[in-house]
Design a protein around this motif. Structure first.
Motif, short mmCIF file in Angstrom:
data_model
loop_
_atom_site.label_atom_id
_atom_site.label_comp_id
_atom_site.label_asym_id
_atom_site.label_seq_id
_atom_site.Cartn_x
_atom_site.Cartn_y
_atom_site.Cartn_z
N ASN A 173 15.73 -4.62 -33.73
CA ASN A 173 17.21 -3.45 -34.31
C ASN A 173 16.14 -2.27 -34.01
OD1 ASN A 173 17.47 -6.20 -35.63
ND2 ASN A 173 16.91 -5.36 -37.54
N LEU A 174 17.06 -1.66 -34.25
CA LEU A 174 17.04 -0.36 -33.85
C LEU A 174 17.02 0.27 -34.65
CD1 LEU A 174 18.47 1.85 -31.14
CD2 LEU A 174 18.27 2.09 -33.57
N THR A 175 15.64 1.48 -34.95
CA THR A 175 15.77 1.94 -36.06
C THR A 175 14.90 3.59 -35.80
OG1 THR A 175 12.99 1.00 -36.37
CG2 THR A 175 15.07 0.40 -38.03
N GLU A 176 15.50 4.24 -36.47
CA GLU A 176 15.38 6.08 -36.09
C GLU A 176 14.13 6.20 -36.99
OE1 GLU A 176 17.65 9.82 -35.92
OE2 GLU A 176 18.37 8.64 -36.32
N ARG A 177 12.98 7.15 -36.74
CA ARG A 177 12.63 7.87 -37.55
C ARG A 177 12.49 9.03 -37.84
NH1 ARG A 177 7.55 4.81 -34.33
NH2 ARG A 177 8.91 6.02 -32.24
N PRO A 178 11.73 9.86 -39.04
CA PRO A 178 12.35 11.61 -39.15
C PRO A 178 11.61 12.60 -38.89
CG PRO A 178 11.64 10.26 -41.00
CD PRO A 178 11.29 9.14 -40.10
N CYS A 179 12.03 13.32 -38.91
CA CYS A 179 11.25 14.79 -38.33
C CYS A 179 10.30 15.15 -39.72
CB CYS A 179 11.93 15.38 -37.61
SG CYS A 179 11.99 15.06 -35.92
N THR A 180 9.54 16.19 -39.26
CA THR A 180 9.64 17.10 -40.10
C THR A 180 9.84 18.47 -39.89
OG1 THR A 180 7.25 15.81 -40.98
CG2 THR A 180 7.21 18.35 -42.13
N ALA A 181 10.85 19.28 -40.58
CA ALA A 181 11.12 20.56 -40.62
C ALA A 181 10.71 21.59 -41.45
CB ALA A 181 12.66 20.35 -40.40
N ASP A 182 10.47 22.55 -40.75
CA ASP A 182 10.46 23.60 -41.63
C ASP A 182 10.73 24.50 -41.63
OD1 ASP A 182 8.45 26.19 -43.28
OD2 ASP A 182 6.89 25.69 -41.45
N TYR A 183 11.24 25.32 -43.09
CA TYR A 183 12.34 25.61 -43.36
C TYR A 183 11.67 27.57 -43.77
CZ TYR A 183 15.27 21.67 -42.58
OH TYR A 183 16.11 20.45 -42.59
N GLY A 184 10.92 27.63 -44.02
CA GLY A 184 10.19 28.98 -43.96
C GLY A 184 9.03 29.41 -45.45
N ALA A 185 8.65 29.94 -45.88
CA ALA A 185 8.64 29.84 -47.12
C ALA A 185 9.12 29.90 -48.05
CB ALA A 185 7.74 31.98 -46.93
N VAL A 186 10.87 30.13 -48.02
CA VAL A 186 12.18 29.81 -48.81
C VAL A 186 11.93 28.04 -49.10
CG1 VAL A 186 14.04 30.65 -50.28
CG2 VAL A 186 13.09 32.03 -49.45
N GLY A 187 11.94 27.80 -48.43
CA GLY A 187 13.03 26.35 -47.89
C GLY A 187 11.55 25.25 -47.83
N GLY A 188 10.55 25.66 -47.30
CA GLY A 188 9.51 24.78 -47.55
C GLY A 188 9.71 23.60 -46.29
N SER A 189 8.63 22.95 -46.52
CA SER A 189 8.04 21.65 -45.23
C SER A 189 9.34 20.62 -45.57
CB SER A 189 7.16 21.13 -45.32
OG SER A 189 6.70 22.11 -44.41
N HIS A 190 9.88 19.42 -44.93
CA HIS A 190 10.94 18.52 -45.79
C HIS A 190 11.20 17.60 -44.39
CE1 HIS A 190 12.01 20.44 -49.62
NE2 HIS A 190 12.25 21.35 -48.70
N ALA A 191 10.98 16.20 -45.08
CA ALA A 191 11.23 15.12 -43.47
C ALA A 191 13.08 15.43 -44.03
CB ALA A 191 10.66 13.70 -44.63
N VAL A 192 13.28 15.08 -42.65
CA VAL A 192 14.49 15.30 -41.83
C VAL A 192 15.13 14.34 -41.03
CG1 VAL A 192 15.00 17.73 -42.98
CG2 VAL A 192 14.46 17.73 -40.76
N ASN A 193 16.44 14.17 -41.31
CA ASN A 193 17.45 13.20 -39.56
C ASN A 193 16.67 15.12 -38.48
OD1 ASN A 193 18.70 12.83 -38.04
ND2 ASN A 193 19.85 11.92 -39.14
#
Length: 187
Positions: A132-152
């Motif tokens: 199987n092929l699987t993709e892993r998420p990244c951690t994106a930092d959207y700054g002081a307002v958005g914060g860090s999130h796991a994203v595609n």
């Protein structure tokens, strides 16, 4: 390192299986060695493109989806009689930072009949387990307002909410079953 261990393990298991079959009088032949598959092509496609950060820095997907090792497959045929054989093999898989193709095992059989001395009808049925092929998420930092999130990773700069991008992560299976019916005649 992990891919090399998996490849070594696959080769060891195959060598053991070939040795056991040869000791019992069956003939085992190499059908083919292949590099790449439809899932390798899908992984390469995911690595195309990129996005631009708010400061103008370009981010390429290539560094996350490029693999130095391309999935390699080995296929063998163990002939049990003149008209029947076992088809078997394995694949090494491949890995990059944000994508993985798992190692797989191929199992199947080939049955052939000769309706006349100059014609052959053959049926090949095989299945792939794993791979199987699987993709892993990244951690994106959207700054002081958005914060860090796991994203595609590929959709981190899109207008979607970070949590919604995870719905679009790629998870693919190889073609599980293959059925091949052939008729050959000599004239």
């Amino acid at each position: 390192m992990c891919i090399r261990l998996a490849a070594g393990y696959v080769l060891f298991v195959m060598a053991f299986f070939v040795s056991a079959m040869t000791a019992n009088g069956q003939e085992t032949s190499l059908v083919g060695i292949y590099q790449g598959s439809e899932l390798t092509a899908a992984a390469n496609h995911l690595g195309q493109g990129g996005y631009e950060l708010s400061d103008g820095t370009k981010v390429s997907f290539e560094k996350w989806y490029h693999s130095n090792w391309i999935d390699m497959r080995f296929e063998m045929l163990t002939q049990l009689s003149d008209d029947f054989g076992l088809l078997w093999g394995a694949s090494t898989g491949q890995r990059a930072e944000k994508i993985r193709i798992d190692p797989g095992v191929k199992l199947g059989f080939i049955l052939q009949k000769r309706p006349t001395p100059s014609t052959t009808l053959s049926l090949t049925v095989s299945s792939i387990l794993g791979g199987n092929l699987t993709e892993r998420p990244c951690t994106a930092d959207y700054g002081a307002v958005g914060g860090s999130h796991a994203v595609n990773c590929r959709l981190a700069a899109s207008q979607l909410r970070p949590s919604d991008t995870l719905k679009y992560m790629t998870n693919l299976e190889p073609s599980r079953w293959k059925l091949d019916l052939r008729f050959r005649g000599e004239f």
